[in-house]
Scaffold this active site. Structure first.
Site, PDB file in Angstrom:
ATOM      1  N   PHE A 111       0.817  -1.215   0.000  1.00 57.05           N
ATOM      2  CA  PHE A 111       0.000   0.000   0.000  1.00 57.05           C
ATOM      3  C   PHE A 111       0.851   1.265   0.000  1.00 57.05           C
ATOM      4  CE2 PHE A 111       0.834  -0.292   4.507  1.00 57.05           C
ATOM      5  CZ  PHE A 111       0.766   1.004   4.983  1.00 57.05           C
ATOM      6  N   LYS A 112       2.105   1.152   0.392  1.00 58.63           N
ATOM      7  CA  LYS A 112       2.974   2.332   0.447  1.00 58.63           C
ATOM      8  C   LYS A 112       3.162   2.962  -0.938  1.00 58.63           C
ATOM      9  CE  LYS A 112       3.731   1.158   4.769  1.00 58.63           C
ATOM     10  NZ  LYS A 112       5.007   0.885   5.398  1.00 58.63           N
TER      11      LYS A 112
END
Length: 466
Positions: A111-112
């Site tokens: 998700f980063k």
């Protein structure tokens, strides 16, 4: 829009300076002086927008003083074109009103990427305009490092130093960082844990004299406001996909540093109907203990099969405390200083107010494996250990089954093959095509002791203009 520090003593800054500063000079974190607020009618009008178009609607109020609208739109289009799914953050149904939002379709499978692909482009834009050079310094428990390197490796005006705990990230996570070539990329394996790495980063931001005044540090950790800003968007995305804003949503968020779930809190403050936010964590459960018993107390950090959450000091929790304590920077500073030497609590009415929105659960390794196994047997769908913790916490804490419950799928299962193998469902999850040769690539990293001066000396000697 102006940004202020959670500890109340640093000057207010505009977006450009907040982007480059990271940690405030008083040790606090920057937050907007006020948030934009969208009506239900306005949010409803966003149905059918592409992800990058929605991102513009949600984020532009935060950057409009620094980036012209057309430039920001172009940046967002470039950011989300590199994701391997046209929906960018697709939703997968597990059961009635139960969903996983896949946030791992970016280049580093976590998700980063949503924030760090954008952060790299913002940094390049601002630094080019200013003709300025910075040194990026970050700490990672696994995913931030590779996403930061991938997002910023082509930036002409940066050197990147990423600290990770030696032998405490998965092999895939490590190789995603250490196999990226570039004279401006430096991976440092610290003989210690993530909190040790994070403390050195914060100390370095507090005193940058080791750089000799020739450059400045910039942050890629979630202390950087731009990271949080980008994560707000996918809460709106999920809601609009499932009938929002005409119905409320609940979210379960695997979290260690509290940034991803804080973004959900901000989405709600900005007008998105959210009835519940579940803090999902592993045995390193400081947030769960605080939420369930109003006792914020650091314990010994434990190594688990969900290493991205092996964090005891949740930096972004300070941003929520700032709101809980009436935006009183002196109270925030006093409470966090007290927490360094023992347990602390907040006033009971403030804690109860927090519990109206937040629930929490701490999930051990065996239960995590059982959840991976259960979902695979029922759905033929493979979860990584962090997302499995999110799904289990969602099922334990869910208040209303009529409200859609969305677990944030934070990483691809191939990043954690040992945990998946331990669950007994798949011996070796496959990497996507663009990473299929990852184990054949040459690695480059330096192992250093957990010593601030040693790390700072290495950085001073190795940034390209040193």
């Amino acid at each position: 829009m102006r940004y202020i520090s959670t500890r109340g003593k640093a000057p207010a800054l505009g977006f450009e300076d907040v982007l480059l500063t990271g940690l405030a000079t008083d040790g606090g974190l920057y937050v907007p002086e006020s948030l934009p607020h969208f009506s239900l009618e306005e949010i409803r009008s966003w149905r059918g927008l592409s992800y990058s178009e929605l991102a513009f609607k949600v984020m532009y109020p935060f950057v409009e003083d620094a980036v012209p609208a057309d430039d920001f739109r172009s940046m967002l289009d470039d950011t989300y074109q590199v994701f391997a799914h046209d929906a960018v953050a697709p939703l997968v149904q597990l059961d009635t009103n139960e969903w996983v939002m896949e946030l791992f379709r970016g280049p580093t499978l976590a998700f980063k990427d949503f924030a760090l692909q954008l952060l790299g482009r913002l940094l390049d834009y601002v630094l080019e305009k200013r003709n300025q050079h910075v040194v990026i310094m970050g700490a990672t428990s696994g995913d931030t490092g590779s996403a930061a390197i991938e997002g910023c490796r082509k930036c002409k005006h940066v050197d990147i130093f990423i600290l990770h705990p030696h032998e405490r990230v998965s092999e895939v996570q490590r190789r995603q960082m250490t196999t990226v070539t570039g004279d401006n990329i430096h991976n440092i394996a610290i003989r210690g844990n993530f909190d040790d790495c994070q403390r050195m980063v914060k100390a370095s931001f507090g005193d940058q004299s080791f750089l000799g005044g020739k450059t400045q540090l910039a942050a890629v950790n979630s202390i950087n406001w731009a990271r949080i800003m980008a994560q707000i968007v996918y809460y709106f995305h999920a809601s609009l996909a499932l009938g929002g804003p005409d119905r409320s949503m609940a979210f379960s968020v695997p979290t260690g540093n509290f940034g991803d779930i804080f973004a959900g809190y901000l989405a709600r403050q900005m007008g998105l109907p959210i009835s519940q936010l579940v803090i999902a964590t592993n045995r390193n459960d400081i947030l769960h203990r605080f939420l369930s018993g109003n006792r914020y107390e650091q314990h010994q950090l434990e190594h688990t099969i969900s290493p991205s959450m092996d964090i005891m000091v949740s930096s972004n929790f300070e941003r929520l405390l700032f709101d809980l304590l009436g935006r009183n920077g002196d109270e925030v500073r006093s409470l966090l200083e007290e927490a360094q030497s023992g347990p602390v609590s907040i006033e009971d009415y403030r804690w109860k107010h927090m519990r109206k929105l937040f629930d929490s659960a701490a999930i051990d390794d065996d239960t995590t494996c059982a959840m991976i196994r259960e979902i695979f047997e029922h759905n033929e769908y493979l979860l990584d250990p962090h997302t499995a913790i999110g799904v289990k916490a969602a099922r334990l804490c869910r208040r209303d089954k009529a409200v859609p419950m969305i677990t944030l799928g934070t990483a691809h299962p191939a990043k954690f093959p040992d945990a998946v193998a331990r669950s007994g469902v798949v011996s070796q999850p496959s990497l996507p095509k663009h990473l299929s040769d990852l184990f054949e690539r040459e690695e480059r990293f330096t192992v250093l002791d957990h010593d601030l001066k040693t790390v700072q000396q290495f950085m001073a000697e190795h940034w390209k203009h040193a």
